[in-house]
Design a protein around this motif. Structure first.
Motif, PDB file in Angstrom:
ATOM      1  N   LEU A  51       3.455  34.909  87.116  1.00 39.04           N
ATOM      2  CA  LEU A  51       4.917  34.662  87.415  1.00 39.04           C
ATOM      3  C   LEU A  51       4.986  35.468  88.844  1.00 39.04           C
ATOM      4  O   LEU A  51       5.529  36.936  88.125  1.00 39.04           O
ATOM      5  CB  LEU A  51       5.396  34.976  86.106  1.00 39.04           C
ATOM      6  CG  LEU A  51       7.059  34.502  85.792  1.00 39.04           C
ATOM      7  CD1 LEU A  51       7.268  33.390  86.446  1.00 39.04           C
ATOM      8  CD2 LEU A  51       7.904  35.059  84.592  1.00 39.04           C
ATOM      9  N   ARG A  52       5.389  35.130  89.712  1.00 41.17           N
ATOM     10  CA  ARG A  52       5.961  36.029  90.748  1.00 41.17           C
ATOM     11  C   ARG A  52       7.212  35.214  91.252  1.00 41.17           C
ATOM     12  O   ARG A  52       8.181  34.340  91.045  1.00 41.17           O
ATOM     13  CB  ARG A  52       4.643  35.378  92.167  1.00 41.17           C
ATOM     14  CG  ARG A  52       3.338  35.708  91.793  1.00 41.17           C
ATOM     15  CD  ARG A  52       2.534  35.164  92.670  1.00 41.17           C
ATOM     16  NE  ARG A  52       1.014  34.731  92.116  1.00 41.17           N
ATOM     17  CZ  ARG A  52       0.699  34.627  93.057  1.00 41.17           C
ATOM     18  NH1 ARG A  52       0.239  34.623  94.668  1.00 41.17           N
ATOM     19  NH2 ARG A  52      -1.312  34.316  93.102  1.00 41.17           N
ATOM     20  N   ALA A  53       8.372  36.016  91.925  1.00 45.69           N
ATOM     21  CA  ALA A  53       9.447  35.515  92.218  1.00 45.69           C
ATOM     22  C   ALA A  53       9.442  35.357  93.012  1.00 45.69           C
ATOM     23  O   ALA A  53       8.896  36.553  93.847  1.00 45.69           O
ATOM     24  CB  ALA A  53      10.481  37.539  91.839  1.00 45.69           C
ATOM     25  N   LEU A  54      10.506  34.173  93.819  1.00 50.70           N
ATOM     26  CA  LEU A  54      10.238  34.047  95.118  1.00 50.70           C
ATOM     27  C   LEU A  54      11.756  33.749  95.399  1.00 50.70           C
ATOM     28  O   LEU A  54      12.458  33.117  94.861  1.00 50.70           O
ATOM     29  CB  LEU A  54       9.521  32.632  94.940  1.00 50.70           C
ATOM     30  CG  LEU A  54       9.619  31.500  96.164  1.00 50.70           C
ATOM     31  CD1 LEU A  54       8.468  31.845  97.652  1.00 50.70           C
ATOM     32  CD2 LEU A  54       9.135  29.924  96.052  1.00 50.70           C
ATOM     33  N   GLU A  55      11.848  33.987  96.715  1.00 50.31           N
ATOM     34  CA  GLU A  55      13.040  33.816  97.428  1.00 50.31           C
ATOM     35  C   GLU A  55      13.211  32.846  97.896  1.00 50.31           C
ATOM     36  O   GLU A  55      12.817  31.828  98.650  1.00 50.31           O
ATOM     37  CB  GLU A  55      13.541  35.161  98.404  1.00 50.31           C
ATOM     38  CG  GLU A  55      14.963  34.221  99.423  1.00 50.31           C
ATOM     39  CD  GLU A  55      15.839  35.898  98.766  1.00 50.31           C
ATOM     40  OE1 GLU A  55      17.300  34.798  98.739  1.00 50.31           O
ATOM     41  OE2 GLU A  55      16.110  36.587  98.297  1.00 50.31           O
ATOM     42  N   LEU A  56      14.392  31.679  97.655  1.00 45.37           N
ATOM     43  CA  LEU A  56      14.703  30.072  97.601  1.00 45.37           C
ATOM     44  C   LEU A  56      16.226  30.373  97.725  1.00 45.37           C
ATOM     45  O   LEU A  56      16.638  30.493  96.086  1.00 45.37           O
ATOM     46  CB  LEU A  56      13.616  29.548  97.416  1.00 45.37           C
ATOM     47  CG  LEU A  56      13.506  28.111  97.916  1.00 45.37           C
ATOM     48  CD1 LEU A  56      12.815  27.328  97.426  1.00 45.37           C
ATOM     49  CD2 LEU A  56      14.694  27.268  96.571  1.00 45.37           C
ATOM     50  N   ARG A 111      11.650  26.088 103.185  1.00 42.23           N
ATOM     51  CA  ARG A 111      10.142  25.866 104.155  1.00 42.23           C
ATOM     52  C   ARG A 111       9.972  27.343 104.589  1.00 42.23           C
ATOM     53  O   ARG A 111       8.754  27.766 104.327  1.00 42.23           O
ATOM     54  CB  ARG A 111      10.943  25.042 105.722  1.00 42.23           C
ATOM     55  CG  ARG A 111      11.332  23.894 105.675  1.00 42.23           C
ATOM     56  CD  ARG A 111      11.855  23.145 106.983  1.00 42.23           C
ATOM     57  NE  ARG A 111      11.532  22.178 106.552  1.00 42.23           N
ATOM     58  CZ  ARG A 111      11.075  20.913 105.795  1.00 42.23           C
ATOM     59  NH1 ARG A 111       9.792  20.584 106.632  1.00 42.23           N
ATOM     60  NH2 ARG A 111      11.851  19.607 106.550  1.00 42.23           N
ATOM     61  N   ALA A 112      10.874  28.423 104.578  1.00 46.31           N
ATOM     62  CA  ALA A 112      10.186  29.866 104.509  1.00 46.31           C
ATOM     63  C   ALA A 112       9.617  29.982 103.386  1.00 46.31           C
ATOM     64  O   ALA A 112       8.065  30.390 103.189  1.00 46.31           O
ATOM     65  CB  ALA A 112      11.170  30.771 104.455  1.00 46.31           C
ATOM     66  N   ALA A 113      10.198  29.359 102.258  1.00 42.10           N
ATOM     67  CA  ALA A 113       9.330  29.657 100.913  1.00 42.10           C
ATOM     68  C   ALA A 113       8.789  29.100 100.393  1.00 42.10           C
ATOM     69  O   ALA A 113       7.315  29.899  99.998  1.00 42.10           O
ATOM     70  CB  ALA A 113      10.289  29.959  99.490  1.00 42.10           C
ATOM     71  N   PHE A 114       8.024  27.894 100.677  1.00 40.98           N
ATOM     72  CA  PHE A 114       7.285  27.145 100.339  1.00 40.98           C
ATOM     73  C   PHE A 114       5.801  27.430 101.380  1.00 40.98           C
ATOM     74  O   PHE A 114       4.723  27.817 101.328  1.00 40.98           O
ATOM     75  CB  PHE A 114       7.194  25.057 101.170  1.00 40.98           C
ATOM     76  CG  PHE A 114       8.246  25.025  99.989  1.00 40.98           C
ATOM     77  CD1 PHE A 114       8.522  26.163  98.643  1.00 40.98           C
ATOM     78  CD2 PHE A 114       7.755  23.612 100.068  1.00 40.98           C
ATOM     79  CE1 PHE A 114       8.860  25.186  97.691  1.00 40.98           C
ATOM     80  CE2 PHE A 114       8.659  22.670  98.903  1.00 40.98           C
ATOM     81  CZ  PHE A 114       9.376  23.730  97.400  1.00 40.98           C
ATOM     82  N   ASP A 115       6.417  28.111 102.819  1.00 42.04           N
ATOM     83  CA  ASP A 115       5.044  28.541 103.807  1.00 42.04           C
ATOM     84  C   ASP A 115       4.627  29.883 103.428  1.00 42.04           C
ATOM     85  O   ASP A 115       3.173  29.932 103.206  1.00 42.04           O
ATOM     86  CB  ASP A 115       6.067  29.484 105.127  1.00 42.04           C
ATOM     87  CG  ASP A 115       6.145  28.010 106.038  1.00 42.04           C
ATOM     88  OD1 ASP A 115       5.584  26.795 105.678  1.00 42.04           O
ATOM     89  OD2 ASP A 115       7.299  28.570 106.886  1.00 42.04           O
TER      90      ASP A 115
END
Length: 299
Positions: free
Chosen positions: A59-64, A73-77
């Motif tokens: 389980l990873r935190a993601l800036e979005l 788009r940066a998050a999905f990259d």
């Protein structure tokens, strides 16, 4: 079980967090996305990190930020760089506004539409090209029973959720020929386990509110009324039930996922409404010659 790479928006609290945890426990690689990982949401990130360590899950935190196409788009990259694919997106991020509809400003209305409906378009514009290249993927949306059974005192919220669900449905038909499945998860009201009501925004035009006399005071009793309905139905549903429902629907084989599933502790009966709409929609689509778009197919 085929391990999936999943992004859940608005996963810092409430339903989003419950969904992210349930999917991670099920063995998937889950990105719990939210804004301001190192600032406002640092505590939430640390909580998710501890949960992942304790349960030994990915389980990873993601800036979005769902309000920023550049951020999405940066998050999905980042997701593609780390995993090489994107299997599921759960469009969950949202906000609530509570009060007399007339007292909300047009700017407030635009804000909630942006957050609860237009953000789904932003996220999908980044996710769909990836899924089309893969020739598979699942778009999950967290809707609301209020989209079908409207209530007073949450007019802007209802309008935004109805708009989001209508957009999701239209996009599902266009995505289906490319092997992309769509599911709208329809929760009822949960009076605990979320920050939805505690973080609700009120109307800015207070002079208008005063013109409604004692009517806005009836808001105070609705929370208790919902709890009474929950007790009467005794369905035992919580926000964790939503997470389990998303997990279960993703376990279903391709082509067998229902388009809508309801997790409603008040048992309002929106399933009956959906059955009628679905039948009339199918009949109309058959007459138009586009009924095949109602079900995903392998490209």
């Amino acid at each position: 079980m085929h391990q999936k790479v999943i992004v859940v928006t608005g996963a810092g609290s409430g339903i989003g967090r419950a969904v992210a945890k349930a999917l991670a426990i099920a063995g998937h690689i889950v990105y719990a996305s939210m804004r301001s990982l190192k600032e406002r949401n640092q505590d939430r990130v640390e909580q998710l990190s501890r949960f992942a360590a304790e349960k030994q899950v990915d389980l990873r935190a993601l800036e979005l930020d769902v309000l920023s196409e550049e951020s999405i788009r940066a998050a999905f990259d980042q997701v593609l760089l780390e995993t090489g694919r994107l299997d599921v997106v759960v469009n969950n991020a949202g906000m609530l506004m509570v009060g007399v509809a007339e007292a909300f400003t047009p700017a407030q209305m635009a804000r909630i539409l942006d957050t609860n409906a237009i953000s789904w378009l932003r996220v999908n514009r980044a996710a769909l090209p990836i899924m089309r290249r893969q020739k598979e993927g699942v778009l999950v949306y967290i809707g609301s029973t209020t989209s079908r059974i409207h209530e007073p005192f949450i007019g802007p919220y209802i309008a935004s959720k109805a708009a989001g669900e209508a957009l999701a449905e239209a996009m599902s038909f266009e995505a289906a020929p490319f092997g992309i499945e769509s599911v709208i998860v329809v929760p009822g009201a949960f009076t605990s386990g979320t920050e939805h009501f505690a973080g609700a925004h009120g109307p800015e035009t207070l002079a208008v509110v005063s013109q409604y006399g004692e009517l806005p005071d009836r808001l105070r009793g609705l929370g208790t009324a919902l709890e009474v309905l929950d007790a009467e139905k005794n369905l035992g549903l919580t926000v964790e039930s939503v997470g389990k429902a998303v997990k279960d629907v993703l376990d279903l084989p391709f082509g067998e996922k229902p388009f809508r599933i309801s997790i409603d502790p008040q048992g309002k009966g929106t399933d009956e409404i959906e059955a009628l709409i679905g039948a009339r929609q199918l009949s109309f689509f058959e007459r138009l010659g586009i009924a095949d778009l109602m079900k995903p197919k392998r490209p």
